[in-house]
Design an enzyme around this catalytic site. Structure first.
Site, short mmCIF file in Angstrom:
data_model
loop_
_atom_site.label_atom_id
_atom_site.label_comp_id
_atom_site.label_asym_id
_atom_site.label_seq_id
_atom_site.Cartn_x
_atom_site.Cartn_y
_atom_site.Cartn_z
N ASN A 145 0.84 -1.20 0.00
CA ASN A 145 0.00 0.00 0.00
C ASN A 145 0.87 1.25 0.00
O ASN A 145 1.66 1.44 0.93
CB ASN A 145 -0.89 0.01 1.26
CG ASN A 145 -1.97 1.06 1.21
OD1 ASN A 145 -3.00 0.89 0.58
ND2 ASN A 145 -1.73 2.19 1.88
N GLU A 146 0.78 2.03 -1.05
CA GLU A 146 1.49 3.32 -1.12
C GLU A 146 2.96 3.19 -0.72
O GLU A 146 3.38 3.72 0.34
CB GLU A 146 0.79 4.37 -0.27
CG GLU A 146 -0.60 4.72 -0.78
CD GLU A 146 -1.25 5.89 -0.05
OE1 GLU A 146 -0.77 6.25 1.03
OE2 GLU A 146 -2.23 6.44 -0.58
N GLU B 249 -8.27 4.65 -4.23
CA GLU B 249 -8.81 5.30 -3.03
C GLU B 249 -9.14 6.74 -3.38
O GLU B 249 -8.40 7.39 -4.12
CB GLU B 249 -7.78 5.34 -1.89
CG GLU B 249 -7.35 3.99 -1.37
CD GLU B 249 -6.32 4.12 -0.24
OE1 GLU B 249 -6.12 5.23 0.30
OE2 GLU B 249 -5.72 3.09 0.09
C1 GAL Z 1 -4.06 6.63 2.17
C2 GAL Z 1 -3.89 5.21 2.70
C3 GAL Z 1 -5.16 4.73 3.37
C4 GAL Z 1 -5.71 5.79 4.30
C5 GAL Z 1 -5.92 7.07 3.52
C6 GAL Z 1 -6.51 8.19 4.32
O1 GAL Z 1 -2.84 7.23 1.96
O2 GAL Z 1 -3.56 4.34 1.66
O3 GAL Z 1 -4.89 3.54 4.08
O4 GAL Z 1 -4.82 5.99 5.33
O5 GAL Z 1 -4.69 7.49 3.02
O6 GAL Z 1 -6.61 9.37 3.57
#
Ligand code: GAL
Length: 692
Positions: A180-181, A330
């Protein structure tokens, strides 16, 4: 009512039947994975491990009602999946995926490696990363792992393999997200030794490395590989660039470690991706994403409101990683929790943002997250359900997007963004400028956007590509800040111009070579001869310098290069006005026709108005078309092309309602009927089909 919506309501009214025969229904849904889900998917991040299993059914029903077709699960659930070393439990996730399928919801499975369990890092502390200041990062947040550590990779591979065995042939699983990221790296001594080994492989001998980095300067010469430090700023430019290349290669191998076991144990129809972060430049995305099937990114506005230019560029950048449609893995349901001020997007803005992504080539928009965890670091983040498990005020707006995606899916299926203009983007160039900005206000991202904005507004479609991509089919190729120019890229650009293309080089182009050394010729280095001109000197400006010429009268706010035209065929487009004496009356932009092609060099950072004129000149000279002309300011147009024709996604980002005529009647995909003009409230969206 669209067909798929009808299917959904039918499903709701036959709930009892389904309850009686869940497996049959799940299987039927399962069979249809690859062929029959809508082309546009609405999704959400769902964390079933945070809730009692008895609640899952309610959540999934609410998701189904909102038109959600896909959930992403698992990406932080390692301690649940492997609560002790080697004791795996994936049954719960299997049940969650099956239950989601029962509600006609597909799943993307995330590998949980961004959040190692406490037992792992306690037993094997070498798997923890070391921050730049030498501190070993502790458990309790996430991304505490060391991406270069072999022991960590062993565990990451094993959990990914277990998951792939379990879900790799599950027809309800559309694909995989690795980790993840990617972002945090480690500065421990073992990683440093790996870096030194990497340098040895790249440079072969210390003599070669010393020569290419000019280490005679400040007595930096190395007589042993293990003398070479890790530096991330203020270091030798060759060392700095090498470290970032090592970081990128190490993310690639980190990812490949999991990718290999997933690929070996899954259906080829399941994609593998990872979620990146838009403009984030902590590694070279072209290097890392080359092994994946698809790009995906996390689109967050943070504080303020959606900036369609900045956000559009991030979409186009992401699309360019694989040169095909991508996912927004996301995005924010209203607000985030990590900005200085976590304001909510306005009513209608979340919907506009979803369609903005589709217009730029996304096939899925997925909200983070469904419902907030009761505890943990992100209690204040926007969600679709409140802590009480019932919908928040934004839910109906997202449900509208879900319905619209279903409606528009048939028309948008198989469509792609096809551009006449390409902008070249290079992480190496961005880093090189950031390490030595020469003017603290010189931000290569802003410089890039200064070109992107007006070019996108005219062409309504821009591809963002790495400099070695195939450019032959573009009418116009613009490289706003190609500071580091590799030999391969130089050859590619020369071939493009020789093939009849128009290449525009922006300020600071082609100053450096592959080692971040200065080119032995003045800018634009190997392209100078072609241009028939060169940069005589660069000037960081303390105040604006006037400019005048073909693009009108304007200003150069922070950077000016004094150009010369060496060839009789080289035309001066703009000249500086009176300022520091050196620049007075000198060329600021030049162009030369070479065969059927053309090279233009813009040495001045142009003010927005002048840049608009420059963009108009660039597109006119290259015969770039505007697919939907006469669009009012603030209205963004995107086009996706496919077998049915051109699909226009039109969004009103202006502060007031807007109306404009269409040059030909088009089919209104969302509202039905034919349109000869478009009327949009603030944040209004129209999806129009111009059939062939
Ligand atoms: C992203 C991350 C998610 C959550 C989100 C909140 O960077 O992948 O898990 O934390 O931010 O904005």
């Amino acid at each position: 009512m669209s067909k798929s919506r009808m299917k959904s309501s039918l499903y709701c009214s036959t709930a009892l039947l389904i309850l009686l025969a869940p497996t049959r229904w799940a299987n039927r849904f399962a069979e249809s994975r690859t062929s029959s889900h809508p082309a546009l998917l609405l999704g959400t991040a769902w964390y079933p491990e945070q809730w009692p299993e008895s609640r899952w059914e309610t959540d999934l029903s609410l998701m189904h009602e909102a038109g959600i077709h896909v959930v992403r699960v698992g990406e932080f659930a390692w301690s649940r999946m492997e609560s002790e070393e080697g004791h795996y439990d994936l049954d719960w996730l299997d049940r969650a995926i099956a239950l989601a399928a029962k509600h006609q919801i597909y799943t993307v499975v995330g590998t949980p490696t961004a959040a190692p369990p406490a037992w792992l890092t306690q037993k094997y502390p070498e798997t923890l990363r070391t921050a730049e200041d030498g501190r070993v990062v502790q458990h309790g947040n996430r991304q505490q792992f060391n991406w270069a550590n072999p022991k960590y990779r062993e565990f990451a591979r094993k959990i990914a393999e277990q998951m792939a065995h379990r879900f790799g042939h599950n027809p309800n699983v559309l694909g995989w997200q690795i980790d993840n990221e990617y972002s945090e790296v480690s500065f421990d001594s073992r990683t440093r030794a790996q870096f030194q080994q990497w340098l040895k492989e790249r440079y072969g001998t210390l003599d070669n490395l010393n020569a290419r980095w000019t280490t005679e300067y400040w007595s930096q010469s190395y007589t042993a590989w293990d003398q070479i430090p890790i530096q991330v700023k203020y270091g030798n430019p060759g060392l700095l660039l090498s470290w970032m290349r090592f970081v990128s290669d190490t993310w690639r191998s980190y990812q490949k470690n999991q990718l290999d076991v997933i690929r070996a144990n899954s259906d080829s129809g399941q994609f593998v991706t990872t979620n990146t972060m838009g403009a984030y430049d902590g590694f070279d995305h072209y290097t890392v994403l080359q092994d994946l099937d698809m790009a995906a990114w996390d689109d967050y506005v943070g504080e303020g409101h959606l900036d369609p230019v900045k956000n559009g560029a991030a979409h186009d950048l992401t699309r360019g990683f694989k040169e095909k449609n991508f996912w927004v893995m996301e995005t924010q349901p209203g607000h985030v929790n990590w900005a200085d001020i976590n304001n909510s997007l306005d009513k209608g803005e979340v919907r506009a943002m979803a369609w903005h992504a589709i217009g730029h080539g996304a096939d899925t928009v997925s909200y983070w997250q469904w419902r907030s965890a009761m505890n943990g670091q992100e209690q204040y983040h926007g969600t679709l359900l409140g802590a009480d498990g019932t919908p928040v005020p934004l839910y109906p707006e997202v449900a509208q997007v879900g319905k619209e995606f279903e409606k528009a899916s048939a028309v948008l299926a198989g469509t792609t963004v096809q551009s006449e203009v390409a902008l070249l983007h290079s992480y190496e160039s961005r880093w090189a400028i950031q390490w030595q900005p020469h003017n603290k206000n010189y931000d290569p991202k802003e410089e890039f956007l200064s070109y992107y904005g007006p070019l996108r507004a005219i062409s309504q479609s821009v591809d963002i590509l790495q400099p070695t991509s195939n450019l032959s089919h573009y009418k116009l190729v613009v490289a706003p800040g190609l500071n580091v120019l590799s030999e391969a890229a130089a050859k590619n650009l020369i071939a493009y111009v020789e093939g009849g293309g128009h290449l525009v080089l922006g300020q600071r182009s082609a100053m450096k070579d592959e080692d971040n050394s200065l080119q032995p010729e003045r800018q634009p280095g190997p392209l100078a001869e072609f241009l028939g001109g060169r940069v005589e000197q660069y000037y960081a400006l303390i105040g604006p310098v006037p400019l005048e010429g073909k693009w009108g009268a304007g200003e150069c706010p922070l950077w000016a290069e004094l150009l010369s035209a060496k060839n009789a065929a080289t035309e001066v487009l703009m000249r500086y006005g009176k300022s520091n004496g050196w620049l007075d009356g000198q060329p600021a932009a030049i162009t030369r026709q070479v065969g059927k092609g053309r090279v233009t060099y813009i040495g001045a950072w142009l003010d927005p108005k002048t840049m608009q004129q420059a963009a108009k000149w660039m597109t006119d000279t290259s015969a770039v078309k505007t697919p939907l002309p006469s669009v009012p300011e603030g209205v963004e147009v995107s086009v996706r092309q496919g077998e049915h024709g051109a699909v226009f996604v039109i969004i009103n980002f202006a502060k007031t309602a807007q109306t404009f005529p269409l040059s030909r009647p088009m089919k209104d995909v969302l509202e039905g009927g034919e349109k000869t003009s478009v009327s949009l409230p603030v944040y209004g969206v129209a999806v129009l089909l111009a059939a062939h």
